[in-house]
Design an enzyme around this catalytic site. Structure first.
Site, PDB file in Angstrom:
ATOM      1  N   LYS A 162      17.194  18.410 -16.569  1.00 33.91           N
ATOM      2  CA  LYS A 162      18.558  18.791 -16.956  1.00 33.91           C
ATOM      3  C   LYS A 162      19.062  17.805 -17.996  1.00 33.91           C
ATOM      4  O   LYS A 162      19.004  16.590 -17.806  1.00 33.91           O
ATOM      5  CB  LYS A 162      19.486  18.734 -15.755  1.00 33.91           C
ATOM      6  CG  LYS A 162      19.481  19.976 -14.915  1.00 33.91           C
ATOM      7  CD  LYS A 162      20.705  19.927 -14.002  1.00 33.91           C
ATOM      8  CE  LYS A 162      20.722  21.058 -13.019  1.00 33.91           C
ATOM      9  NZ  LYS A 162      21.946  21.003 -12.195  1.00 33.91           N
ATOM     10  N   GLU A 204      23.171   8.617  -4.686  1.00 29.58           N
ATOM     11  CA  GLU A 204      22.209   9.707  -4.888  1.00 29.58           C
ATOM     12  C   GLU A 204      20.969   9.528  -4.014  1.00 29.58           C
ATOM     13  O   GLU A 204      20.342  10.491  -3.589  1.00 29.58           O
ATOM     14  CB  GLU A 204      21.804   9.796  -6.367  1.00 29.58           C
ATOM     15  CG  GLU A 204      22.957  10.064  -7.330  1.00 29.58           C
ATOM     16  CD  GLU A 204      23.370  11.537  -7.417  1.00 29.58           C
ATOM     17  OE1 GLU A 204      22.739  12.399  -6.778  1.00 29.58           O
ATOM     18  OE2 GLU A 204      24.345  11.821  -8.144  1.00 29.58           O
ATOM     19  N   LYS A 245      13.361  14.971  -5.151  1.00 26.10           N
ATOM     20  CA  LYS A 245      13.889  15.749  -6.271  1.00 26.10           C
ATOM     21  C   LYS A 245      12.791  16.562  -6.930  1.00 26.10           C
ATOM     22  O   LYS A 245      12.994  17.724  -7.291  1.00 26.10           O
ATOM     23  CB  LYS A 245      14.557  14.833  -7.306  1.00 26.10           C
ATOM     24  CG  LYS A 245      15.080  15.629  -8.498  1.00 26.10           C
ATOM     25  CD  LYS A 245      16.326  15.092  -9.111  1.00 26.10           C
ATOM     26  CE  LYS A 245      16.851  16.070 -10.156  1.00 26.10           C
ATOM     27  NZ  LYS A 245      17.963  15.537 -10.922  1.00 26.10           N
ATOM     28  N   ARG A 259      17.530  24.663  -5.911  1.00 27.21           N
ATOM     29  CA  ARG A 259      17.880  23.468  -6.666  1.00 27.21           C
ATOM     30  C   ARG A 259      19.356  23.118  -6.522  1.00 27.21           C
ATOM     31  O   ARG A 259      19.753  21.965  -6.659  1.00 27.21           O
ATOM     32  CB  ARG A 259      17.516  23.644  -8.146  1.00 27.21           C
ATOM     33  CG  ARG A 259      17.824  22.419  -8.973  1.00 27.21           C
ATOM     34  CD  ARG A 259      17.095  22.416 -10.305  1.00 27.21           C
ATOM     35  NE  ARG A 259      17.444  21.208 -11.048  1.00 27.21           N
ATOM     36  CZ  ARG A 259      16.764  20.748 -12.089  1.00 27.21           C
ATOM     37  NH1 ARG A 259      15.704  21.390 -12.506  1.00 27.21           N
ATOM     38  NH2 ARG A 259      17.135  19.647 -12.703  1.00 27.21           N
ATOM     39  N   ASN A 263      23.189  19.565  -5.625  1.00 26.33           N
ATOM     40  CA  ASN A 263      24.603  19.385  -5.983  1.00 26.33           C
ATOM     41  C   ASN A 263      25.457  18.984  -4.787  1.00 26.33           C
ATOM     42  O   ASN A 263      26.686  18.936  -4.900  1.00 26.33           O
ATOM     43  CB  ASN A 263      25.150  20.669  -6.614  1.00 26.33           C
ATOM     44  CG  ASN A 263      24.531  20.927  -7.967  1.00 26.33           C
ATOM     45  OD1 ASN A 263      24.300  20.006  -8.735  1.00 26.33           O
ATOM     46  ND2 ASN A 263      24.234  22.186  -8.247  1.00 26.33           N
ATOM     47  N   HIS A 266      28.581  17.140  -5.330  1.00 23.27           N
ATOM     48  CA  HIS A 266      28.842  17.117  -6.767  1.00 23.27           C
ATOM     49  C   HIS A 266      29.994  18.006  -7.204  1.00 23.27           C
ATOM     50  O   HIS A 266      30.592  17.769  -8.246  1.00 23.27           O
ATOM     51  CB  HIS A 266      27.577  17.499  -7.542  1.00 23.27           C
ATOM     52  CG  HIS A 266      26.595  16.360  -7.648  1.00 23.27           C
ATOM     53  ND1 HIS A 266      26.040  15.770  -6.545  1.00 23.27           N
ATOM     54  CD2 HIS A 266      26.095  15.696  -8.719  1.00 23.27           C
ATOM     55  CE1 HIS A 266      25.216  14.802  -6.934  1.00 23.27           C
ATOM     56  NE2 HIS A 266      25.240  14.729  -8.240  1.00 23.27           N
ATOM     57  N   HIS A 270      32.458  16.079  -9.297  1.00 23.61           N
ATOM     58  CA  HIS A 270      32.753  16.385 -10.702  1.00 23.61           C
ATOM     59  C   HIS A 270      34.244  16.617 -10.907  1.00 23.61           C
ATOM     60  O   HIS A 270      34.812  16.210 -11.928  1.00 23.61           O
ATOM     61  CB  HIS A 270      31.969  17.617 -11.155  1.00 23.61           C
ATOM     62  CG  HIS A 270      30.524  17.331 -11.423  1.00 23.61           C
ATOM     63  ND1 HIS A 270      29.572  18.335 -11.486  1.00 23.61           N
ATOM     64  CD2 HIS A 270      29.865  16.177 -11.669  1.00 23.61           C
ATOM     65  CE1 HIS A 270      28.381  17.802 -11.739  1.00 23.61           C
ATOM     66  NE2 HIS A 270      28.538  16.488 -11.856  1.00 23.61           N
TER      67      HIS A 270
END
Lengths: 387, 387
Positions: A162, A204, A245, A259, A263, A266, A270
């Site tokens: 990404k 993370e 990951k 996938r 997140n 997140h 975010h």
């Protein structure tokens, strides 16, 4: 090392060794290796040279990282016979911009690099995301090598392809999927990080335990001090994280399904980053994720999906390592809840207007929840904000 | 219609029919249809609605095309229940810039379109390449629909997924591969093109004959007037061209090999476009390709790879339809040959410094030539420039 892929095994989640580790990201013709170990930057030139004859590279980095690590990298490239140019950008999230992207693209084109040549990202997530985006669009895709220098980048952003930049509409809304050809994670360089930055990356690491590796999370609760102090636990935790990951990315490269589990924390995170104008003084990405993960567990409990105890355990561990875990831990005022929800709705994980969250049935049991009612999220956030 | 894929068949290359044609580009999960026929823009809304429920779109177009075709397209979208916004950009090659890309990206994000929504390119190659690039990077890839309004776009740029913009270093050096979900080629709108623009597109039609369809080239020599005047030959020529391109793209989506054949005439052509500063008054893309194709045939003859007669035949046909075929046909002075070579070397088809050209053994017998000596190209160009 022992694999720790399925949750409830009774053998130890992690065993320690000090040798260099290699984690492969299995993506068919686009498979690549992540090298993990101490002092790898000095030998990076040799590892890069092994990718192909006559390759030239453009190293992209930032001012902070350049001072610490650019010279040894360039020296190693020269020793390996690789012609290299370098571009040093300002440090910080503001560098993930269209303007910086144009600068990198121009630098690579001015050096006349071709498709078989490589862009090398030496830095944290900002430099990696920006450089990977540039590598993905110059000549419609050049080779790309990540040399992540932050814990966050080593366990998350450098793996998976990404790339992207921020816009006034939100974070990472513009980018491409572009897999690296090689990732070189030097665990020694993490000694140069501030405590705050290291902790942010640790959020993370913990995430992988919370998604589907409860044993790993328990191991982290017991062993986090060794990770922070640079013991052998550090490389192990990074390898487990990269492998976690890599598995998800291999199963779902373009984020059509599983996938999205990555997140976890997140969507809230975010929104908080946007609400604090990406001001790294107030909140860095990993801190937003830490608060977001606690909120995701608490919201799951609020929705009667998970126990309160698990949410409390997550909060306790993240707070213990020194991460913020509450909205109130963020310095300064937050905008009204409506504005936070607005940031959530603009988040790219939105599907046809319905709110999609990663929720959980407990530690190591995250799942993708579609059609989460916005009104419930609003009520929940309001509660969290009252003193 | 009769296929005309292999060179020396004796059956007619093309048979005529007036019905709407569909050409499929076979790319597995990313396969898509090209609809070709008269008056298709009016029904485009319905065709787009068939792609998915609740889709919203952002239509990107330019001032010239907007005046002629935006209203019927928007009306059709509204009739089909598709919410649509539109952005009208200045017409011309200068719009293939980073600045315009940022504008399109901002427009799409401001409209809060999601991954399942679509960017619709209504226009020629500039609008298609720019909009496709934006669709490829917003949210790391949204749906994309091409409604090409120039002959060039219908037979070339709208098919195959190449997108991009220009920079000061050259044309199309920045972009992504991003396949459309649908291409709607309305042959009637080509009546609104200037003669010059139509001819420029025709150069790409002729190219498919020159690459590997000698019968099609012979058919064009006999039937080009029907294509220009809007007879049934027009849709046939477009369908043959799209099918030719679709085959190559399906075999080699990312231009690792055979797809490079589509660059016949383009290495010289791009260099000439750069040498004339992309000034459309002096030279448009298709004109550069026309001169480039003649140069490629003549250079092949110069290298004793092909007969002089075939080169002469190519030059004769392209000149007959009114295309420029000689360096001297370009208005104004060209830079020195060294500078032209420099533009050729920056061309993205360069591999490790060696010059790669598409050369030919004769009409319909193009091939990829690696390691073409730059000195030979220099000598050849010098000869072509002396009076």
């Amino acid at each position: 090392m022992t694999e720790s892929q399925s949750g409830g095994l009774s053998q130890p989640a992690v065993t320690l060794s000090t040798a260099q580790k290699t984690v492969q990201v299995a993506l068919g013709a686009r498979s690549y290796d992540i090298l993990i170990g101490t002092g790898l930057i000095d030998g990076a030139g040799k590892a890069i040279a092994a990718l192909g004859d006559g390759m030239r590279v453009a190293v992209i980095t930032d001012e902070t990282v350049a001072r610490l690590h650019l010279d040894p990298l360039m020296a190693g490239l020269a020793d390996a016979g690789i012609a290299a140019v370098s571009l040093v950008l300002p440090a910080g999230e503001k560098t993930k911009s269209f303007e910086a992207l144009m600068q990198v693209v121009d630098h690579v084109l001015a050096a006349r690099l071709e498709r078989g040549d490589a862009v090398v990202a030496l830095g944290g997530g900002v430099i990696g995301d920006l450089s990977g985006f540039a590598a993905g669009i110059v000549r419609r895709g050049m080779r790309f090598i990540q040399v992540p220098t932050s814990l966050l980048a080593q366990v998350d952003s450098s793996v998976g392809g990404k790339t992207g930049i921020n816009t006034s509409h939100g974070k990472n809304l513009v980018g491409v999927f572009h897999q690296p050809d090689l990732v070189i994670a030097d665990t020694k360089v993490l000694d140069t990080l501030s405590d705050r930055e290291f902790r942010a990356g640790y959020a993370e690491v913990a995430k992988y335990g919370l998604i589907d590796r409860p044993d790993f999370f328990a191991w982290l609760e017991a062993n986090w001090r060794g990770i922070f102090s640079g013991g052998p636990e550090r490389a192990e935790a990074i390898a487990v994280s990269c492998r976690a990951k890599a598995e998800v990315v291999a199963a779902d490269e373009r984020e059509a399904g599983r996938r999205a589990l990555l997140n976890l924390g997140h969507t809230f995170g975010h929104a908080l980053e946007a609400a604090t104008q990406y001001d790294g003084q107030r909140l860095v990405h990993g801190e937003g994720v830490a608060i977001g993960m606690v909120l995701a567990h608490e919201f799951s409990s609020h929705m009667n999906l998970a126990s309160r105890d698990d949410a409390a355990r997550v909060q306790r561990h993240l707070a213990e390592v020194g991460l913020p875990t509450r909205l109130g831990d963020i310095a300064g005022a937050l905008p009204p809840t409506d504005v936070l929800l607005d940031h959530i709705a603009q988040d790219k994980k939105v599907r046809r207007g319905a709110l999609t969250f990663i929720l959980t049935h407990g530690i190591g049991q995250a799942f993708i929840a579609d059609d989460v009612p916005g009104a419930e999220v609003h009520r929940f956030l309001e509660e969290r904000r009252s003193p």
